[in-house]
Scaffold this motif. Structure first.
Motif, short mmCIF file in Angstrom:
data_model
loop_
_atom_site.label_atom_id
_atom_site.label_comp_id
_atom_site.label_asym_id
_atom_site.label_seq_id
_atom_site.Cartn_x
_atom_site.Cartn_y
_atom_site.Cartn_z
N ARG A 140 10.46 -28.85 -36.39
CA ARG A 140 11.81 -28.28 -36.36
C ARG A 140 12.79 -29.17 -37.10
NH1 ARG A 140 12.71 -24.07 -32.65
NH2 ARG A 140 10.93 -23.72 -31.30
N ARG A 179 9.21 -31.78 -22.65
CA ARG A 179 10.58 -32.20 -22.41
C ARG A 179 11.54 -31.03 -22.56
NH1 ARG A 179 9.95 -36.65 -25.26
NH2 ARG A 179 10.87 -35.85 -27.16
N ALA A 180 11.30 -30.25 -23.65
CA ALA A 180 12.20 -29.13 -23.93
C ALA A 180 12.23 -28.12 -22.79
CB ALA A 180 11.79 -28.45 -25.23
N ILE A 226 18.34 -34.40 -19.96
CA ILE A 226 18.65 -35.82 -20.01
C ILE A 226 20.16 -36.00 -20.19
CG2 ILE A 226 18.24 -37.97 -21.26
CD1 ILE A 226 15.55 -36.89 -22.08
N LEU A 264 15.46 -23.99 -28.76
CA LEU A 264 14.02 -24.24 -28.71
C LEU A 264 13.29 -23.16 -27.93
CD1 LEU A 264 14.23 -28.06 -27.98
CD2 LEU A 264 13.91 -26.94 -30.17
N SER A 313 7.06 -33.59 -26.39
CA SER A 313 8.38 -33.11 -26.77
C SER A 313 8.55 -31.65 -26.35
CB SER A 313 8.63 -33.35 -28.27
OG SER A 313 8.52 -32.18 -29.01
N ALA A 314 7.48 -30.87 -26.40
CA ALA A 314 7.56 -29.49 -25.90
C ALA A 314 7.76 -29.49 -24.39
CB ALA A 314 6.28 -28.75 -26.26
N PHE A 364 22.99 -38.92 -20.99
CA PHE A 364 23.04 -40.27 -21.55
C PHE A 364 24.35 -40.97 -21.17
CE2 PHE A 364 20.81 -37.36 -24.29
CZ PHE A 364 19.67 -38.03 -24.70
N VAL A 413 18.46 -38.12 -30.99
CA VAL A 413 18.96 -37.33 -29.85
C VAL A 413 18.29 -35.95 -29.83
CG1 VAL A 413 20.97 -36.17 -28.86
CG2 VAL A 413 21.17 -38.51 -29.71
N LEU A 414 18.24 -35.31 -31.00
CA LEU A 414 17.60 -33.99 -31.06
C LEU A 414 16.15 -34.08 -30.60
CD1 LEU A 414 19.05 -32.51 -34.37
CD2 LEU A 414 19.57 -31.84 -32.03
N LYS A 415 15.48 -35.17 -31.01
CA LYS A 415 14.09 -35.33 -30.57
C LYS A 415 14.03 -35.50 -29.07
CE LYS A 415 11.36 -36.84 -34.40
NZ LYS A 415 10.32 -37.78 -34.84
N THR A 416 14.99 -36.24 -28.52
CA THR A 416 15.00 -36.41 -27.06
C THR A 416 15.19 -35.08 -26.37
OG1 THR A 416 16.59 -38.08 -27.75
CG2 THR A 416 15.75 -38.24 -25.54
N LEU A 417 15.97 -34.19 -26.99
CA LEU A 417 16.18 -32.87 -26.39
C LEU A 417 14.94 -32.00 -26.49
CD1 LEU A 417 19.79 -31.97 -27.58
CD2 LEU A 417 19.07 -32.93 -25.41
N GLY A 418 13.94 -32.47 -27.24
CA GLY A 418 12.71 -31.71 -27.34
C GLY A 418 12.50 -31.04 -28.69
N PHE A 419 13.33 -31.36 -29.67
CA PHE A 419 13.11 -30.81 -31.01
C PHE A 419 11.86 -31.45 -31.59
CE2 PHE A 419 16.87 -28.40 -32.61
CZ PHE A 419 17.54 -28.34 -31.40
N SER A 420 10.92 -30.62 -32.02
CA SER A 420 9.66 -31.15 -32.53
C SER A 420 9.85 -31.64 -33.96
CB SER A 420 8.60 -30.05 -32.50
OG SER A 420 8.99 -29.01 -33.37
N GLN A 421 8.83 -32.33 -34.45
CA GLN A 421 8.89 -32.85 -35.83
C GLN A 421 9.07 -31.71 -36.82
OE1 GLN A 421 5.57 -35.41 -36.67
NE2 GLN A 421 6.60 -37.07 -35.60
N VAL A 479 11.49 -41.18 -31.71
CA VAL A 479 12.37 -40.61 -30.72
C VAL A 479 13.09 -41.68 -29.92
CG1 VAL A 479 10.49 -40.37 -29.09
CG2 VAL A 479 12.50 -38.94 -28.85
N ILE A 535 9.39 -39.85 -23.64
CA ILE A 535 9.85 -40.37 -24.93
C ILE A 535 8.96 -41.54 -25.32
CG2 ILE A 535 11.73 -41.72 -25.92
CD1 ILE A 535 13.62 -39.87 -24.29
#
Ligand SMILES: Nc1ncnc2c1ncn2[C@@H]1O[C@H](COP(=O)(O)OP(=O)(O)OP(=O)(O)O)[C@@H](O)[C@H]1O
Ligand SMILES: [Mg+2]
Lengths: 235, 380
Positions: free
Chosen positions: B302, A90-91, A96, A119, A87-88, A98, B292-300, B373, A63
């Motif tokens: 998306r 991470r997916a 994670i 994803l 980010s890819a 929290f 949060v979505l970005k942390t989960l790996g959602f790209s820009q 993010v 992050i």
């Protein structure tokens, strides 16, 4: 079939530097942090507020990126990846958990768990089946249609864990996963994490303020002023 | 739960807000649909020819010209063909069921604008079989449910006939199609000789002469030449291309078309601003969740698609509802007002819905995309 970590380093930090700019000054958090974690380990990280625990997790999660040094996980150099690559990554490679669950309020428990699967190229039917399976695993079978707001903190955190593991990642990062829970719920969540580590072989890095929580881990690292000052192996 | 579902869920989080937004979009597209159908039904000048000139009284609409002008026009060089017409504005059965009749001289009208109206030899022959025969335009015939051979009565309040009645009787000899689907066919073509012989007012006067310039003659030049010819007569003229003529003729008051376009344009601009503003607010409210979505790996990309999808959902739902209402209105009350909403217009509106949805969704979506993010951990 309890798994034990093999001892080859899987996560490697070497001379990691990280600071935050406040106005014109840069306040250093880490200036040369080294750390290795083998695959299958369960590490608890403790330390006073402001010692950099969350900052470390952010970097492990891709992050945030280090200002210097190398950060490698399973052969991937996170420190040299761009934001979209991270980010890819991470997916596909980590889950994670929290402190405040961070569930989306307009989605049901099952839909929250399903999010990371969107994803991936997985058909809707398969997605639902996997969501069912992990909800069962965290003891929430049949609760999928409930909205997070109607669940207890412990249940919400279990939804959070289900969401973190639904893509079957090798690495779980948890930032104070029990910080907002009563003792009983906290112990349930910790048992669950221990199960994921011992039985499913997940590598877990957990930041916590709770000494009790730390006892569930295989070992505990203490972070102070940007350095690991002490290591205590669990019995 | 696919992407669109997620966007839809987001949209329904504040149901009142979303419903109000959809209502805004629906109203804008209802207005658009109604005005488009009005223009379609009443102002089908789009296909009108620039090569045909209309000569009307310079004194304004409703004023007529003496038939005597014809001989001077006929003697004028540069004119290939000239014809004349007068109109009856009436209604069939109900007062709201308006029917416009153009009484023309068939033989010369065919030379001037036979192609534009789609007047085939068969139709002309049918019209010639009796003085009270008329040709009905395709859209009008459909709206009224009229058939060839049917006898119709049109009440013309302003023009009593020599039978002492305001009811004019005709027999339908044929249906004319117009040169293209866009042609105005929402009127009746009657015979001038019949109408002129039977009317008690305005005998031997015409509402307009229509003429076709000779090959090589510029329409605009000829128009000036004709207006100059009658400038000092008892009945000065105003000559325009058929397009201008039709537009001026169809618009009953002031420049209705321009006013309509302005109103619709203003509605759309307001709509855009309201939706952009609201969606910006929605994105700001959800900073944390987007993090949060970005942390989960959602790209820009998306996240961009997600917010765009939400705006598109609002536009599609609202816009289609508005168009459905407009269509319903044209079916229920439309015929009387000459409202027509063909498939092409609906298609254009659909493109407009998607275009406006994308345009309004883009700014909030880019904003969402740029939320860092790490914000996911700092907002609380
Ligand atoms: N985005 C940021 N901008 C500026 N300073 C930051 C930022 N994030 C963290 N810091 C600073 O870096 C240091 C480490 O913060 P961090 O959140 O990692 O600590 P922590 O160990 O997680 O603390 P806590 O136990 O309170 O969660 C703190 O001094 C903090 O003020
Ligand atoms: Mg912290």
């Amino acid at each position: 079939m309890t798994t034990t970590p093999d001892l080859t380093p899987w996560i490697t930090l070497q001379g990691v530097r990280k600071g935050f700019r406040i106005g014109t000054e840069t306040v250093p958090v880490f200036s040369g942090l080294d750390l290795t974690i083998p695959r299958g380990d369960f590490v608890a990280i403790m330390g006073p507020s402001g010692s950099g625990k969350s900052t470390l997790l952010n970097m492990l999660a891709g992050i945030d990126s280090p200002d210097g040094g190398t950060l490698q996980i399973g052969g991937a150099r996170l420190d040299s990846m761009g934001e979209s690559a991270r980010s890819a990554w991470r997916a596909h490679n980590m889950g994670i958990v929290f402190q405040f669950y961070n569930l989306l309020p307009m989605l049901t428990a099952a839909e929250n768990v399903e999010l990371p699967l969107l994803l991936k190229p997985i058909a809707a039917g398969d997605r639902r089946a996997r969501v069912e399976k992990v909800l069962e695993l965290v003891g929430l079978a049949g609760r999928g249609r409930q909205y997070p707001a109607l669940m207890s903190g412990g249940q919400q955190q279990r939804v959070g864990i289900a969401r973190a593991i639904v893509t079957d990642p090798a690495l779980l990062l948890c930032d104070e996963p029990t910080g907002d829970l009563d003792r009983k719920s906290a112990d349930d969540v910790l048992d669950m994490l221990r199960f994921l580590n011992r039985e499913l072989g997940k590598t877990i890095v957990m930041v916590t303020h709770d000494p009790q929580a730390a006892t569930h881990a295989r070992r505990t690292l203490h972070l102070d002023k940007g350095q690991f000052v002490e290591e205590r192996k669990a019995a | 739960m696919g992407y669109f579902r997620l966007a839809r869920r987001n949209a329904w989080r504040k149901p009142l807000r979303t419903v109000l937004l959809m209502l805004c979009v629906a109203i804008a597209f209802l207005i658009h649909g109604l005005t488009a159908s009005f223009e379609q039904g009443n102002m089908a000048a789009g296909s009108a020819s620039d090569d045909v000139l209309g000569v009307a009284s310079a004194a304004g609409r409703g004023q007529s010209l003496p038939m005597a002008h014809l001989s001077r026009l006929a003697a004028e060089p540069g004119i290939a063909a000239v014809s004349w017409m007068t109109r009856l504005r009436g209604y069939a059965v109900r007062e709201s069921n308006i029917v416009a009749i153009s009484a023309v001289d068939p033989a010369t009208m065919v030379q001037v604008s036979g192609t534009e109206l789609g007047l085939t030899p068969v139709l002309m022959a049918a019209l010639a079989t009796g003085r009270d025969r008329v040709l009905v335009g395709r859209t009008l015939a459909e709206v009224q449910g009229w058939r060839v051979g049917q006898r119709i009565t049109v009440t013309v309040p302003a023009t009593p006939n020599k039978e002492g009645s305001r009811d004019w009787r005709f027999e339908i000899a044929g249906i004319f199609e117009g040169a293209s689907p866009a042609s105005d066919t929402h009127f009746v073509i009657a015979r001038y000789d019949y109408v002129n012989a039977l009317r008690t007012r305005g005998t031997d006067r015409v509402e307009a002469f229509v003429l076709r310039p000779a090959p090589g003659i510029k329409a605009a030049d000829l128009a000036r030449q004709i207006d100059a010819l009658f400038a000092n007569s008892a009945a000065p003229t105003r000559t325009q291309s058929e397009k201008q003529f039709l537009q001026a003729f169809m618009r009953q008051y002031a420049d209705v078309g321009l006013i309509i376009d302005l109103v619709v344009g203003a509605a759309f601009v307001t709509l855009l601003m309201i939706v952009i503003n609201t969606q910006m607010l929605a994105v700001r409210e959800r900073r944390f969740e987007i993090g949060v979505l970005k942390t989960l790996g959602f790209s820009q990309g998306r996240l961009l698609a997600l917010v765009l999808g939400e705006t598109l959902f609002i536009f599609l739902t609202g816009g289609l509802a508005g168009l459905a209402l407009a269509k319903l209105a044209t079916v229920m009350i439309g015929p009387g007002l000459g409202l027509v909403l063909p498939v092409q217009t609906l298609g254009v509106a659909l493109v407009l819905i998607l275009g406006l949805g994308l345009a309004t969704g883009l700014i909030p979506a880019i904003r969402a995309m740029r939320i860092p993010v790490t914000a996911a951990f700092r907002t609380r």
